[in-house]
Structures are given as C-alpha cells and as structure tokens.
Design a protein around this motif. Structure first.
Motif, short mmCIF file in Angstrom:
data_model
loop_
_atom_site.label_atom_id
_atom_site.label_comp_id
_atom_site.label_asym_id
_atom_site.label_seq_id
_atom_site.Cartn_x
_atom_site.Cartn_y
_atom_site.Cartn_z
N ALA A 131 0.83 -1.20 0.00
CA ALA A 131 0.00 0.00 0.00
C ALA A 131 0.86 1.25 0.00
N ALA A 132 1.92 1.24 0.82
CA ALA A 132 2.80 2.43 0.87
C ALA A 132 3.39 2.69 -0.50
N ALA A 133 3.73 1.60 -1.20
CA ALA A 133 4.34 1.76 -2.53
C ALA A 133 3.32 2.26 -3.55
N ALA A 134 2.02 2.04 -3.27
CA ALA A 134 0.98 2.42 -4.23
C ALA A 134 0.46 3.84 -4.01
N VAL A 135 0.95 4.51 -2.97
CA VAL A 135 0.52 5.90 -2.73
C VAL A 135 1.20 6.80 -3.74
N ARG A 136 0.39 7.61 -4.44
CA ARG A 136 0.93 8.50 -5.48
C ARG A 136 1.15 9.89 -4.89
N VAL A 137 2.34 10.39 -5.00
CA VAL A 137 2.67 11.70 -4.43
C VAL A 137 3.14 12.63 -5.54
N ARG A 138 2.60 13.84 -5.56
CA ARG A 138 3.14 14.87 -6.47
C ARG A 138 3.89 15.89 -5.65
N TYR A 139 5.07 16.24 -6.11
CA TYR A 139 5.93 17.17 -5.38
C TYR A 139 6.16 18.42 -6.21
N ALA A 140 6.46 19.53 -5.52
CA ALA A 140 7.09 20.68 -6.17
C ALA A 140 8.49 20.74 -5.60
N ALA A 141 9.43 20.26 -6.40
CA ALA A 141 10.80 20.11 -5.87
C ALA A 141 11.57 21.42 -5.95
N ASP A 142 12.36 21.67 -4.93
CA ASP A 142 13.33 22.78 -4.93
C ASP A 142 14.72 22.19 -5.05
N ALA A 143 15.68 23.07 -5.32
CA ALA A 143 17.08 22.60 -5.33
C ALA A 143 17.45 22.17 -3.92
N HIS A 144 18.13 21.04 -3.82
CA HIS A 144 18.58 20.58 -2.49
C HIS A 144 20.08 20.75 -2.40
N ASN A 145 20.58 20.68 -1.19
CA ASN A 145 22.01 20.80 -0.96
C ASN A 145 22.47 19.67 -0.04
N VAL A 146 23.23 18.75 -0.60
CA VAL A 146 23.83 17.68 0.22
C VAL A 146 25.35 17.68 0.02
N GLU A 147 25.87 18.83 -0.38
CA GLU A 147 27.29 18.97 -0.69
C GLU A 147 28.16 18.60 0.53
N PRO A 148 29.10 17.67 0.34
CA PRO A 148 29.91 17.24 1.49
C PRO A 148 31.01 18.22 1.89
N HIS A 149 31.38 19.12 0.99
CA HIS A 149 32.38 20.10 1.41
C HIS A 149 31.67 21.20 2.18
N LEU A 150 32.10 21.46 3.41
CA LEU A 150 31.40 22.42 4.26
C LEU A 150 32.10 23.77 4.25
N ALA A 151 31.29 24.81 4.21
CA ALA A 151 31.85 26.17 4.28
C ALA A 151 30.79 27.05 4.91
N THR A 152 31.24 28.13 5.54
CA THR A 152 30.28 29.06 6.12
C THR A 152 30.80 30.47 5.97
N GLU A 153 29.87 31.39 5.80
CA GLU A 153 30.21 32.80 5.64
C GLU A 153 30.43 33.45 7.01
N ARG A 154 29.63 33.01 7.96
CA ARG A 154 29.63 33.75 9.23
C ARG A 154 30.78 33.28 10.13
N PRO A 155 31.20 34.16 11.07
CA PRO A 155 32.31 33.77 11.94
C PRO A 155 31.90 32.60 12.85
N LEU A 156 32.90 31.82 13.22
CA LEU A 156 32.62 30.67 14.09
C LEU A 156 32.35 31.16 15.52
N ASP A 157 31.60 30.37 16.26
CA ASP A 157 31.36 30.67 17.68
C ASP A 157 32.50 30.10 18.51
N THR A 158 33.06 30.93 19.37
CA THR A 158 34.14 30.45 20.23
C THR A 158 33.56 29.64 21.38
N GLU A 159 34.08 28.43 21.55
CA GLU A 159 33.60 27.56 22.63
C GLU A 159 34.51 27.61 23.84
N SER A 160 35.80 27.81 23.58
CA SER A 160 36.76 27.76 24.67
C SER A 160 37.96 28.59 24.23
#
Ligand code: MOS
Length: 743
Positions: A131-160
C-alpha cells in the motif's frame, strides 16, 4: 515485566571484579528475549511509512485511492487526515529531548530525502508495504544541498579560549596546520528501530527500541497531548543502538498516532534503508587544527576550528571540541565551531559523540607534530601532560594517560619501533605502527532504584533504565549481590519499563556509574529493614540486639560476632509477618553537582595499532591492536572488555570503511544498505589486547566505577591512520582511508 536472572552459580564467591557472563545471555541465545519487533498483540496492524523521494520542496498532493483498494489495507494517513501532533517543550536536563523537533506531517515541506509524508496501515506487513508503494505523491521540488564540502560565511562561535593563540602560533618554531574530515556515519545496530503502540482508552503502552525510556515517555506524552501518566514505555532488550536509539524519532510518534486513530495496536518497524535517513547519524565534520610548539615539543598554541553538517530545522552539533581544552597542557588555545545546514535527516549522538571525530583530528595533528619535531609521539604527549584541567582549572578526579601510554607501549613492543616510513617489514609485508591518546567524559546522572529481599531468599532490583546490550542487567545483579550477600542467581533484575523507579539513559557511558549508588543504597536500605525486623517486634529472633551488630549473609541473619549461627531470613520475615524487606535508593546527577564543580571528570586511554601494507596487491589490514583504558574500577571486567573490543572493531570501520554518501542528483543516501555501507566484520578484526588500569574513581561512586561504552572508539582511527602513515608515508586526513589514497 522483564527479568533476567543468572542460570548458573557464579564461578567464585568474589562478586565484583569477577568474570560473570551477561545474565541475560541465555535468554538471548535461546530466543526467549522479546525484542520490540517480536512483540505481537491481538488485532495488531502494521504501519509502513511513505518516504519522500525528493530532498527539498513541497508535497503538492497525495493520492491514496489505489493504495486503499489493495487487500488488507485499513487506512492511509497523511497531513490533513491524521490528528496533528504537538511539539515537545524545550528539554530540561535529560527530559524532553528529541532531535527532529518537527512532528510528522506538521507542514507540507520536505527537507530531506526519506522524510515520512504518509503512512499505510494494513493487516500484514506485506500488505502495508504494498500500500505504501501504491501511494501516489506529487511534489514541487526545490534545489537541495547535500554537498559534502562544508563552508560558512559567518564567523565561528568560540567555545573555549585562553591566552592569545594567534600570536603564539605565528611565532611558534614548529607548526602543524591541517584540516581533517570525518564522513557521515550511520549507527546501524543490527536490531532495527521499531515501535509497537497499543492504546487502552486514552492510555498508551509503547514497546520501543529506546536507550532512554523515561525521556521517551516525557516526549511522547507531550506530542500526543495526553497526561504524562498515560504513557508507558517498555524496552526490555535492545540489539544495541550506539546512540541512534537515545531520543525518539518520528516513526514512534507516527505509530502512536496511527494506533490511536485506527483503534488497534500498530507495529512499525523501520527499514534498514530508512535507518540511513530518518533516525539520525553522526554528521560529517571538517576540522582545522593549528598547533604550534617549541623545538622541545612543548605546545604553545592549539586551535581547532570546526564545522559539522546538520539538518535544515534542527541544531544538532557534533561537539568535536569535547576533549580539546583539557587533553594537553597549552597556554594559548581556542576552539570555535559552526553548523552548516544540508538537506539531510537530523543527526544525533553516535558512540563517543564529538570526542571521537574530535580526537581523530587532534591526535592525527599531534602525530604530524611529532613527525615535524622528529620526536616519539609518546614522548610528545608525555611532555604536554597537564597537571590539572587547564580550561576549568579543576583537578582531574583521576587521570592516568601517561601510565596508559607506558603500559600500552610495553604490551605493544613500541620500543622496537623504527620511526622511518616503510622501514619495518615482516613476512614480505610493510608494517606500520601508530598510537593515539584518548578521553571520554565520566559522569553520573540521576537514578533511583528499589530493592526487595523476599522470604524465599531472592532479591529483586528495579530501575527504569534499559540494557542496550552492554551488561546493565548483570551489573545491577552484581551490585545487589555485593550489598546483600545474596547470590547472583537469586537476584531478579527488572529494567526497561517506565512504571519502575526512574533510571538513567543508556548513553554517555553513564549507566554503570549512575546505577551503582542508587542500587547499592536501595540494597543496603532493604538489608537495614530486615535487620531492624530481626531485632524489634514481638517475635523478633534477636530482640534487644542492635541492628548494627547483625549482618546478612548466606541467606541468614546472624550476629557479626558469631556469623556461623543465625536465623534464615525467611524466618525473620515470617515472624514479622512481612512479605519482603524493601529499600529505596537514589543518586543525584553530577551534572551541575558538587563533584563536577570540584573535579574534571573523564576516562582516559591509549590506543596502539599495527597495520600491514602490501603495495603489490594494495592490501591494507589492521593486524594488531592494544588498548589501555583508565576508566576506574571494573565492576565486571568480562563485558567491559567486550565493550572495548567492540569499540575497537568499530574504530577499524571508522578508519577504513564507514561512510554514508548522498547522491547529488536526488539527495538520497546512496549506500543505504549493509552491502554498500561497509562495516568491520570478524575478518577485519585482529587480536585485540585490552588492559584496564585499576584506579578506582571514588568521586563518581563508592565502587569507583566509570563507564566503558564509548572510550574504546576514541583515538582508535587516529592510531590506525598514524600506522598507515608509518607504513606508507601517506597521511590520510579524510576518513575513511581508501586504497586509492595509498597508491
Ligand atoms: Mo551514546 S552516543 O551516548 O548512546
């Protein structure tokens, strides 16, 4: 109710520090241990979720008409036709914790591949799957991001931070500045996550694969909108969890909601594929380490800047800086971090969360520094051994890193090491030797327990913790045996049910340290009650004697001055007309407690790895491993050794095999099965030599015990990649080591 009792007599009168096999072992090997997915209730239906096949976007429509017509199908639920769930209020302490905070079906937004967007319910699992396989789903897909290289614009938070790490690094004569990457890892316990939900009016019993039943109840009652006392969570046996079963996941809420809606018990077993998507993972980490040292090897500056991937809505942080501030003596230090969001399921704690990837990076950097200094890596660490925790300025409750390295070096034969790359050979193979130090927090959490000593000479101990498979049933039996003198095989241990006195989570390596005070206080209170009955009351056998002058042993109450005499405890209870002597015990948490304000609490260790490298066939093996662990007193060394061995095997997987990858096109974990997600097998596991230093840590509890569930994984991958460098000259900074890295 769950019970585990030893079948054979213990091998020796010695109770603690012996080699008692797990008392629940016979139940498991004979198939009598009922795991969650074994639970079968009258009229039970099966639920199978429909998983999103996009990683970002919206659900436009769901058409379940074909699915509903299939045989045996009872219902298909989705957003709009299932009573909605509440969110859980922000967690307090270890109550109310849930990683993926958005309840199922709360909105129509898809944020990761495999997100549950509907659920089919049928009479059999096959029908529900169809039954789960027979459920029909329509999506409006957006671009996804699963990029393994990590980067950030904002400054890092100091922990110690202490001193001026930038200036000290710039002027340091010897420097290491490298970035280390650990991949997404998936817990993959052999037992699949599962929930069986059974309602009785507005009360629900949840049979769960949970490492934290009390928290599970505290989350589920809120999300279901019923009174707290209406939710009972049962988890008698676990086929492990490694942290993946610590906090509730959406399938549990879904199973409970569906069972309420349909008016029948519902079983939902998460598939292996979904276990890569919707029940957490250790997130990818990217850590830059900068270490500056003098030519004498003394550290002058230590900096760790790290990123970890997390999901779109939740803030799970892989605490890679866990051990950095206190591991070595260094006047100038900074640890800083940030999260980077990806379209992935929410990550969670996995065995040694934070410290394990953190120590891979730091211990690798220390090895690189030793090479830059042309110094033995043990000597480098010895020269930087701190006298106290330099971040908190507190003394360690017990720290024996140097002894771990010395004992390990001796066992391993480190003195015979020729440090030149590729210089050591055996049987035509190139040998590599590497080592790393490690640590893991040693804490205690709140725990309560009760003990009953029955007329028939048996005792029962109760606490609402659970046995993840590590030997919690056995440790509780041992503690009660020690405190009462009642033999192990006469002690009944009841765990895994929220109706019992609240016990600790099976996480953080805290259970043993946490339950010991509570259970032994409870046992002593029960003994005291028994001795009081023996001395007071009309028919008391020791009328007028002080309870303090009596003892319980071999099932008899006797005078301490004359232990050979005495009265069977059954007589004492019968004469008092009492069914059982009872006692309650509790122990407070060290979190924010007195101990943690006076001491820095950790376990420590040293890991030594040998690899063999055969360039002709590109064959790399871990051929020998020595692990020396400083974790207080071992209450039951046999399962403790099993924990370290299992963790080392997992560490070999971390170093050489384990990695979940996301397909850039669909955002799906692409190797979401046990054939493509490679883990260590027996063939990959060499002889593992485990040694426990015996330094009881009385700060944590009267027996001096800390936990050993996680520390065996800490430092292990770094020791292996150091050995790989020694054999091949290739420094692998991005796990796992691939053969192509070495060619
Ligand atoms: Mo452990 S990751 O605290 O189960």
């Amino acid at each position: 109710m769950s019970r585990a009792r030893a079948s054979g007599a213990p091998e020796a009168p010695q109770v603690l520090g012996g080699k008692l096999p797990r008392i629940d072992g016979p139940l498991k090997v004979s198939g009598r241990a009922v795991y969650t997915s074994d639970v079968s209730l009258a009229g039970m239906l099966y639920a199978v979720p429909v998983r999103s096949t996009i990683a970002s976007g919206r659900v436009v429509s769901i058409d379940a008409s074909a699915a509903r017509k299939l045989p045996g199908v009872r219902a298909v639920y989705y957003r709009g036709n299932l009573k909605s769930f509440f969110r859980s209020a922000p967690a307090q302490g270890f109550s109310g914790i849930i990683e993926e905070k958005r309840p199922p079906f709360e909105d129509d937004v898809v944020r990761y591949y495999g997100q549950y967007i509907a659920v089919a319910v049928a009479q059999t699992i096959e029908q529900a799957r169809g039954a789960a396989a027979a459920v029909r789903v329509r999506y409006a897909a957006d671009a996804h991001n699963v990029e393994p290289h990590l980067a950030t614009e904002r400054p890092l938070d100091t922990e110690s931070q202490r001193g001026d790490p930038d200036t000290a690094f710039q002027s340091a004569p010897v420097k290491v500045d490298q970035t280390y990457v650990t991949p997404t890892e998936v817990h993959n316990p052999i037992e699949l996550h599962a929930t069986v939900a059974a309602w009785d009016g507005d009360r629900v019993t949840l049979y769960e694969t949970s490492q934290a039943i009390m928290n599970h109840r505290d989350v589920l009652y809120q999300m279901l909108g019923v009174p707290k006392e209406n939710v009972r969570v049962v988890s008698h046996f676990l086929g492990s969890g490694f942290g993946g079963k610590l906090w509730p996941w959406t399938h549990s809420i879904l199973a409970a909601g569906v069972a309420r809606e349909i008016g029948a018990p519902v079983k939902l077993v998460v598939t292996r594929q979904s276990m890569f998507e919707a029940v957490g993972h250790r997130p990818l980490t990217q850590q830059r380490f900068r270490i500056g040292a003098g030519r004498d090897g003394k550290l002058v500056s230590l900096q760790q800047d790290y990123l970890n991937q997390t999901s779109i809505l939740d803030d799970y942080k892989e605490d890679c800086g866990e051990s950095t501030p206190f591991m070595y003596s260094v006047p100038n230090l900074r640890v800083a971090s940030a999260l980077v969001r990806r379209n992935i399921g929410t990550p969670t704690a996995m065995r040694g969360p934070g410290a394990v990837p953190g120590l891979f990076a730091m211990e690798s950097a220390m090895d690189e520094l030793a090479i830059a200094l042309n110094m033995d890596p043990i000597e480098l660490r010895r020269r930087n051994e701190p006298q106290l925790d330099e971040s908190s300025k507190l003394p360690f409750s017990s720290r024996h890193v140097v002894e771990c390295m010395q004992v390990g070096a001796e066992k391993f034969g480190w003195a015979r090491r020729d440090p030149r790359v590729g210089s050591m050979k055996r049987d035509g193979l190139t040998i590599g030797w590497g080592m790393a130090a490690c640590s893991w927090g040693a804490m205690r959490s709140d725990a309560q327990a009760s003990v009953e000593i029955d007329r028939d000479g048996t005792a029962t101990v109760r606490t609402a913790t659970q046995d993840i498979g590590t030997g919690t049933y056995t440790v509780l039996a041992l503690v009660v045996a020690e405190a009462t003198g009642i033999p192990i095989e006469k002690i009944d241990v009841r765990l895994g049910d929220t109706t019992l006195p609240p016990g600790p989570i099976s996480g953080g390596s805290w259970v043993t340290a946490s339950v010991i005070p509570a259970a032994s206080h409870a046992a002593r209170a029960a003994v005291r009650a028994l001795l009081t009955m023996a001395t007071s009351g009309q028919n008391a056998p020791f009328k007028g004697v002080k309870p303090d002058d009596l003892q319980l042993g071999n099932g008899r109450v006797s005078r301490k001055s004359d232990p050979s005499s005495g009265v069977p405890l059954s007589d004492v209870l019968a004469r008092a007309n009492v069914r059982a002597a009872v006692g309650d015990g509790q122990s407070p948490s060290t979190f924010g407690g007195e101990e943690s304000q006076k001491y820095s609490l950790h376990s420590f260790g040293a890991q030594f790895a040998e690899v063999t490298w055969q360039p002709e066939t590109a064959r790399l093996r871990v051929s020998r491993f020595v692990s020396v662990i400083d974790a207080g007193r071992m209450i039951n060394p046999k399962p403790a050794r099993n924990q370290i061995e299992g963790a080392v095997v997992m560490g070999i997987g971390m170093a050489l095999f384990e990695e979940a990858r996301y397909d850039k096109r669909y955002g799906a974990p692409i190797n979401s099965n046990l054939a493509d997600y490679i883990m260590s097998t027996n063939a990959d596991a060499p002889a593992i030599d485990v040694t426990f230093l015996d330094h009881p840590d009385k700060v944590l509890n009267e027996l001096g015990a800390r936990g050993v569930g996680e520390i065996g994984l800490a430092g292990t991958a770094a020791a292996i990649t150091a050995a790989v460098y020694h054999a091949t000259g290739v420094r692998v900074r991005e796990l796992p080591v691939r053969i192509e890295d070495l060619l």
